[in-house]
Design a protein around this motif. Structure first.
Motif, short mmCIF file in Angstrom:
data_model
loop_
_atom_site.label_atom_id
_atom_site.label_comp_id
_atom_site.label_asym_id
_atom_site.label_seq_id
_atom_site.Cartn_x
_atom_site.Cartn_y
_atom_site.Cartn_z
N TYR A 2 16.14 13.64 -9.92
CA TYR A 2 15.58 12.92 -9.06
C TYR A 2 13.99 13.03 -8.60
N GLU A 3 13.89 14.45 -8.69
CA GLU A 3 12.39 14.53 -8.57
C GLU A 3 11.39 14.15 -9.62
N ARG A 4 11.81 14.12 -10.83
CA ARG A 4 11.00 13.59 -11.89
C ARG A 4 10.78 12.01 -11.71
N TYR A 5 12.12 11.32 -11.41
CA TYR A 5 12.01 9.86 -11.09
C TYR A 5 11.06 9.58 -9.85
N THR A 6 11.17 10.25 -8.85
CA THR A 6 10.49 9.84 -7.78
C THR A 6 8.86 10.04 -7.79
N GLN A 7 8.68 11.20 -8.71
CA GLN A 7 7.39 11.56 -9.04
C GLN A 7 6.72 10.38 -9.93
N ALA A 8 7.56 10.13 -10.94
CA ALA A 8 7.12 8.99 -12.03
C ALA A 8 6.98 7.64 -11.24
N LEU A 9 7.83 7.39 -10.36
CA LEU A 9 7.80 5.97 -9.64
C LEU A 9 6.45 6.29 -8.63
N HIS A 10 6.17 7.16 -8.04
CA HIS A 10 5.07 7.37 -7.17
C HIS A 10 3.82 7.11 -7.91
N GLU A 11 3.55 7.85 -9.06
CA GLU A 11 2.57 7.55 -9.94
C GLU A 11 2.09 6.18 -10.27
N LEU A 12 3.36 5.66 -10.71
CA LEU A 12 3.19 4.29 -11.21
C LEU A 12 2.73 3.24 -9.90
N HIS A 13 3.35 3.42 -8.82
CA HIS A 13 2.89 2.72 -7.64
C HIS A 13 1.41 2.94 -7.26
N GLN A 14 1.01 4.36 -7.37
CA GLN A 14 -0.32 4.54 -7.06
C GLN A 14 -1.34 3.70 -8.13
N TYR A 15 -0.94 3.91 -9.30
CA TYR A 15 -1.98 3.32 -10.33
C TYR A 15 -1.79 1.77 -10.25
N GLN A 16 -0.64 1.19 -9.82
CA GLN A 16 -0.59 -0.58 -9.88
C GLN A 16 -1.60 -0.71 -8.65
N GLN A 17 -1.57 0.03 -7.54
CA GLN A 17 -2.39 -0.34 -6.36
C GLN A 17 -3.93 -0.21 -6.72
N ARG A 18 -4.22 1.05 -7.47
CA ARG A 18 -5.40 0.96 -7.97
C ARG A 18 -5.94 -0.12 -8.93
N ALA A 19 -4.92 -0.43 -9.77
CA ALA A 19 -5.10 -1.61 -10.73
C ALA A 19 -5.33 -2.92 -9.90
N SER A 20 -4.41 -3.09 -8.87
CA SER A 20 -4.75 -4.43 -8.01
C SER A 20 -5.75 -4.53 -7.49
N LYS A 21 -6.32 -3.20 -6.83
CA LYS A 21 -7.63 -3.16 -6.05
C LYS A 21 -9.04 -3.32 -7.05
N ALA A 22 -8.81 -2.64 -8.37
CA ALA A 22 -9.70 -2.94 -9.24
C ALA A 22 -9.80 -4.28 -9.74
N GLN A 23 -8.76 -4.80 -9.91
CA GLN A 23 -8.87 -6.27 -10.34
C GLN A 23 -9.43 -7.16 -9.19
N ALA A 24 -9.23 -7.07 -7.98
CA ALA A 24 -9.93 -7.96 -6.91
C ALA A 24 -11.18 -7.53 -6.75
N ASP A 25 -11.70 -6.14 -7.16
CA ASP A 25 -13.08 -6.11 -7.02
C ASP A 25 -13.79 -6.06 -8.37
#
Length: 523
Positions: free
Chosen positions: A158-181
């Motif tokens: 559960y810890e590995r999954y939540t950590q992996a999911l958190h990293e993905l969501h964070q990276y997706q947010q960065r990518a989305s912001k980077a694309q917008a900018d």
């Protein structure tokens, strides 16, 4: 199996207790006394020493502080553990300051409570209400299933999954912001790229701007210098005239004069070159000033002070533009990690679910049998496990104890259909079941038998006595049917002194025990 038991309790200046010392034994002990004698005071003191919230009102009137100390002794199969003492002490002062000690070392309240859970389980009517809590029911099943390995495996997954999911969501947010900018980032990078930045350029421009702005003044100064150094009566001619006679005399200082003459010729040559290249050039001056203004505008825009900092920003913007090309690839990689972690979590959750399902029929049949012993003739119990919508820190299972007390009555959640007395009896049966399958600490039953009598009370006492075959059990009771089952009998009573009313406790002899039982039956 490692077990601990309460062997001694010391209380000083707590409520109606000025001083109390009492030893406890293995097996099943009962504690009796008239209503108001102080049984709840002793229990309150024990709760305090196990980490309950302190209240200065509990300090005996007129005293500055109270001290409560409980001594536990390891009683287990391991030879090295036998006889090892754990001494917990709690001190409370009138100023509100409370301190806790374990074997004379200061501990925090959190540490004290964590230790207490391993040493003692105080079961009251209030705790029985916890049976309606979903998490508590799940913990009961886990305790009986003895599935700590599956729990640990699931928790790690559960810890590995939540950590992996958190990293993905964070990276997706960065990518989305980077694309917008992206367009603005590219514009900023191109602007700095077109500036052709050079380290140290600002200092060079400042020097050139000064030279162009003061060209006439500089030329005049240079011409004056040339006149003073390189005219017929200038410094160079004078040095040359001085050198010939001294050289003819072969004096050592002639070498120094000759070196000075060579240096002066070099200086004159440099001055001449500066003079030749210094001229008023308004167009070039304007170009230099425009370059300075452009660089200053860029530094102000990016909030930096030097060209070197601008160059670093230029490099960072270039890295960001390159990252845009890698986002899709990195997101795909992180999504793969999430999928793998999700698969492992599913597998761990399924194993945990199976471990919980395994004892459900056994739990239900044992509880039905014991509840019938306790007078619920048509008791029916089932442990229902259904999948939750999402993964939780405890698994993917919703555990519900389903109960029916009457014939042909449909099973429903315990909290919805069971009376207070039925819940208390069910909780006692659960404690007995847990005690038969794995370790429990010392159990104190605080008037769990309230509201029952006769043969049912006797059966409750028998169940508590059976629990005591594998661990220490102390039952606070008003019922002779329960008290008669005790191997050791403690009487709580009050005495009036000239100063105050005080609560005492003492262990009864066999004869006193029998007399007290008869007295309880007469009430």
């Amino acid at each position: 199996m490692q077990r601990n038991m309460l062997v001694h309790l010391h209380i000083r200046n707590y409520a109606l207790i000025s001083h109390l010392d009492i030893d406890f034994h293995e097996g099943f002990s009962v504690m009796t006394g008239e209503t108001g004698a102080g049984k709840s005071i002793i229990l309150g003191a024990l709760n305090l020493v196990m980490g309950a919230r302190a209240d200065t009102k509990t300090i005996t009137e007129g005293e500055e502080r109270c001290v409560i100390e409980a001594t536990f002794e390891a009683k287990g199969e391991r030879q090295e553990a036998r006889g090892k003492e754990i001494i917990i002490r709690r001190e409370l002062n009138q100023n509100g300051r409370s301190r806790s000690f374990v074997n004379d070392e200061v501990v925090t309240q959190a540490e004290l409570k964590a230790l207490a859970r391993q040493l003692i389980d105080i079961h009251s009517q209030h705790e029985s209400l916890m049976l309606g809590d979903d998490l508590f029911q799940l913990q009961i099943v886990d305790s009986i299933a003895n599935n700590q390995t599956q729990q640990d495996t699931y928790a790690a997954a559960y810890e590995r999954y939540t950590q992996a999911l958190h990293e993905l969501h964070q990276y997706q947010q960065r990518a989305s912001k980077a694309q917008a900018d992206a367009d603005y980032t590219a514009f900023q990078w191109q602007q700095l790229e077109d500036a052709h930045l050079q380290a140290g350029e600002m200092e060079e421009l400042e020097e050139e701007e000064y030279r162009l702005s003061h060209a006439e003044e500089i030329q005049t100064a240079l011409a004056t210098a040339l006149q003073q150094l390189d005219s017929d009566q200038g410094a160079l001619s004078l040095i040359h005239a001085s050198l010939s006679p001294i050289a003819n005399c072969q004096l050592p200082i002639a070498d120094r004069l000759e070196s000075l003459q060579i240096d002066l010729k070099d200086i004159i040559s440099d001055i001449q070159r500066l003079y030749d290249h210094t001229e008023r050039d308004p167009m070039h001056l304007e170009q230099v000033q425009e370059r300075q203004s452009m660089l200053q505008t860029l530094m102000k825009k990016h909030r930096v002070q030097t060209i070197a900092e601008l160059m670093a920003i230029h490099e960072e913007l270039g890295w960001q533009m390159q990252q845009l090309a890698n986002f899709d690839e990195d997101i795909a990689r992180l999504q793969g990690e999430v999928d793998a972690a999700h698969s492992a979590l599913n597998k761990a959750a399924e194993a945990l679910t199976q471990s919980r399902l395994a004892p459900c029929n056994h739990i239900a049949s044992r509880l039905i049998a014991d509840m019938q012993r306790l007078g619920v003739k048509h008791a029916n119990v089932a442990v229902q496990i259904t999948p939750t919508e999402d993964f939780t820190p405890m698994g993917k299972d919703d555990v519900q104890f389903m109960f029916a007390a009457n014939l042909n009555q449909s099973l429903r959640r315990v909290a919805e259909v069971a009376s207070g007395g039925e819940i208390s009896r069910l909780m006692l049966c659960i404690k007995a079941l847990i005690a038969s399958t794995n370790g429990l600490p010392t159990i104190i039953f605080d008037e769990i038998d309230t509201g029952v009598s006769g043969a049912i009370a006797s059966q409750m006492g028998e169940i508590m006595r059976q629990i005591a075959t594998s661990r220490q059990v102390i039952s606070i009771t008003h019922l002779p049917q329960v008290a008669t089952k005790g191997e050791h009998h403690y009487l709580v009573y009050k005495e009036d002194t000239k100063v105050r009313t005080e609560t005492h406790i003492r262990e009864l002899t066999t004869q006193e025990h029998e007399a007290e039982i008869e007295k309880m039956r007469e009430i």
